[in-house]
Design a protein around this motif. Structure first.
Motif, PDB file in Angstrom:
ATOM      1  N   LEU A  78      82.812  55.689  43.348  1.00  0.00           N
ATOM      2  CA  LEU A  78      83.120  56.774  44.289  1.00  0.00           C
ATOM      3  C   LEU A  78      84.481  56.585  44.942  1.00  0.00           C
ATOM      4  CD1 LEU A  78      79.785  57.437  46.218  1.00  0.00           C
ATOM      5  CD2 LEU A  78      81.176  59.130  45.028  1.00  0.00           C
ATOM      6  N   THR A  79      84.779  55.360  45.375  1.00  0.00           N
ATOM      7  CA  THR A  79      86.065  55.165  46.056  1.00  0.00           C
ATOM      8  C   THR A  79      87.223  55.353  45.088  1.00  0.00           C
ATOM      9  OG1 THR A  79      86.006  52.792  45.684  1.00  0.00           O
ATOM     10  CG2 THR A  79      85.151  53.554  47.772  1.00  0.00           C
ATOM     11  N   GLN A  80      87.071  54.860  43.867  1.00  0.00           N
ATOM     12  CA  GLN A  80      88.176  55.005  42.919  1.00  0.00           C
ATOM     13  C   GLN A  80      88.330  56.478  42.521  1.00  0.00           C
ATOM     14  OE1 GLN A  80      89.961  52.196  42.790  1.00  0.00           O
ATOM     15  NE2 GLN A  80      88.296  51.518  44.115  1.00  0.00           N
ATOM     16  N   GLU A  93      79.169  52.814  44.368  1.00  0.00           N
ATOM     17  CA  GLU A  93      80.033  52.694  45.540  1.00  0.00           C
ATOM     18  C   GLU A  93      81.497  52.546  45.138  1.00  0.00           C
ATOM     19  OE1 GLU A  93      76.928  53.433  46.732  1.00  0.00           O
ATOM     20  OE2 GLU A  93      77.909  52.794  48.577  1.00  0.00           O
TER      21      GLU A  93
END
Lengths: 289, 280
Positions: free
Chosen positions: B233-235, B230
């Protein structure tokens, strides 16, 4: 007896360390000014709370979060209830619908938020493409903060709908069939049977679903972080939400006391909602008894 | 007259199914769109009008994502965090749930009341002090720091207590004691084997929760080697925003384990969610 204490010791110690102490600590911290690193931690009394009352970001966050929560919960409940009523009839497709509508509930938030972000994309998103097919102009779903709030509501409803549906389904199945049969024999229509018999019996579940999903909605964070922050057609400023504001104050500006005061307000909101639920549920029981 | 009414009903039923089918399409669309986009070439992704299915199904986005960011590592981290959390939540729920259900000792009501009362307080409301505590422990940027808050689950304790008090007869435990068995033996050999379903339910919840944690790793893990899917993915999204194909490929990898769990245990998950939701 010794066994009880020995067996419980690890989990109770853990429970105190990761929950009870931090909850107490957050109340305490909210009366201090502290940047996490400095050895100085002056007591400031109610200053953090007074500051919040004049903080535009916080007030906006509180407003946005409230609108988001109530809209998401209202929509998700209004869609889930008729859905559950329909699915409670015996139908070969019922299991299929339940699976499909429940699917978003168990999928992790980050990847689905990324997918929704792409759907909402101004230039290449399928949503704007769909609008263009029916002759409507493109909508800046995520770049206009006012619209982005509603984009988050739509996604929030999508995510939680299946959960509400399943709870309502259990409630409907628990209604004794004799009640409904008796009403049919007396000539009640489907509509009357629902409003006069099913609905009043569903009230406790309805109340529970509304309160718990409002509490969950107040903690909205991940999709705000993924969908409205940073790059890929994101706005200059994200949609301010309560937890997002706590995160920003605490971990970008290192205003630990200030962010704790915000966290305390979040706790109080949640407690308030819980108290409302309990008192309404008790009224129901008193009436029923 | 009766015939007409049944015809009307039938049409109404078809209309309902039509609406439900449309709704079902909306529910799966984000996941489907993610999936097909992950297999498209860059040229197919950013075109108007959009194409639904890729002309050539290509896995280039998947291999590309794994080359640009250590998604393999992120995936293993997610699995490790979720599995450790699941095992610990199952064990602590079994022990604490049984003790609260079947034993009398001073402080029992108070402790269980505390567990229940604080279950409602959202994690987000006390994550700052918790972070401060872990800074003191020097557990920032460690696996133990990430996992610590997920080692027990108030909800799991509650669920197991309900199960043990309602479906395990105290006489069975007494019989064990008469035969000279210790309390731990009874827990492991009498209660645990009779708690398969309830334990599985707790485990499934813990696994779903553990796989999806985000805000806590965001605070506590700054070292990329510790990122879960999670957070990774955002980074990755911020770093490679233009690379929609790779982003979708990474998202698919993060969703697939949950989809497998869900499709295998669909019925049990839905039923348990419903029951525990209502009891909780």
């Amino acid at each position: 007896m010794l066994f009880c204490y020995v067996a419980l010791l690890p989990v109770v110690a853990l429970f105190f360390y990761v929950r009870i102490i931090p909850i107490g600590f957050s109340f305490l911290l909210s009366f201090y000014k502290w940047n996490l690193i400095s050895p100085r931690r002056p007591f400031v009394g109610w200053d953090n709370y007074l500051g919040l009352m004049e903080d535009e970001n916080f007030l906006l966050a509180l407003k946005n979060t409230t609108i988001y929560s109530f809209s998401t919960v209202a929509l998700a409940t209004m869609i889930a209830l008729p859905l559950a009523v329909f699915l409670s009839r015996k139908s070969r497709l019922s299991a299929f619908y339940q699976t499909v509508y429940f699917l978003p509930v168990i999928t992790p938030m980050v990847p689905v938020a990324i997918a929704w972000k792409w759907i909402y994309d101004y230039n290449y998103g399928i949503l704007n493409y769909g609008l263009s097919l029916v002759g409507l102009p493109s909508v800046p779903w995520l770049t206009d903060p006012d619209i982005a709030l509603w984009a988050l509501v739509i996604m929030g409803v999508w995510k939680v709908l299946g959960y509400n549906m399943v709870l309502f389904l259990v409630g409907i199945r628990n209604i004794p069939a004799e009640y409904l049969e008796a009403a049919s024999i007396d000539g009640a229509s489907d509509w009357q049977r629902f409003w006069r018999i099913s609905f009043p019996l569903l009230r406790p579940i309805l109340l529970y679903v509304i309160v718990t999903s409002t509490i969950n909605a107040f903690n909205v964070f991940t999709q705000v972080y993924v969908m409205t922050l940073g790059s890929q057609s994101a706005p200059g400023q994200a949609v301010r939400m309560l937890v997002f504001d706590i995160y920003t104050n605490g971990f970008q500006f290192f205003r630990m006391g200030y962010a704790s005061a915000e966290a305390v307000i979040l706790t109080l909101i949640v407690l308030g909602l819980t108290v409302i639920q309990f008192s309404l549920a008790r009224d129901d029981n008193v009436k029923a008894g | 007259m009766g015939h007409r009414r049944s015809l009307g009903r039938r049409l109404g039923l078809y209309a309902c199914h039509g609406v439900l089918m449309l709704g079902a399409l909306v529910m799966v669309m984000p996941m489907l769109w993610m999936l097909v986009t992950a297999f498209k070439s860059a040229a197919e992704i950013a075109i108007l009008p959009p194409v639904f299915l890729p002309k050539d199904w290509s896995v280039a986005n998947f291999s590309g994502a794994f080359e640009t960011a250590p998604f393999g590592r992120f995936f293993l981290n997610s699995a490790f965090i979720a599995l450790v959390s699941t095992a610990s939540v199952m064990a602590t729920s079994l022990v604490a749930g049984t003790v609260f259900a079947k034993y009398q000792f001073p402080g029992r009501k108070l402790l269980f009341g505390l567990v229940l009362a604080t279950a409602i307080v959202p994690f987000e409301a006390y994550m700052i002090p918790l972070y401060v505590q872990l800074v003191g422990l020097e557990w920032v940027n460690t696996y133990q720091g990430i996992i610590l808050p997920y080692l027990f689950m108030a909800f799991g304790i509650f669920l197991m207590r309900q199960h043990v008090s309602s479906s395990i007869p105290t006489e069975l435990m007494e019989a064990g004691r008469v035969d000279g068995a210790g309390e731990w033996w009874i827990l492991a050999r009498v209660i645990a084997p009779l708690s398969g379903n309830a334990l599985a339910a707790v485990g499934i919840f813990a696994f779903i929760q553990g796989w999806g944690i985000f805000i806590w790793p965001l605070l506590i893990a700054n070292d990329q080697l510790l990122f879960n899917m999670e957070l990774g993915l955002t980074q990755f999204q911020f770093a490679f925003s233009a690379d929609i194909g790779k982003l979708m490929a990474g998202s698919v990898v993060s969703v697939v384990p949950m989809l497998i769990v869900f499709l295998l245990l669909r019925r049990r998950i839905i039923e348990n969610m419903a029951l525990t939701g209502l009891k909780g």
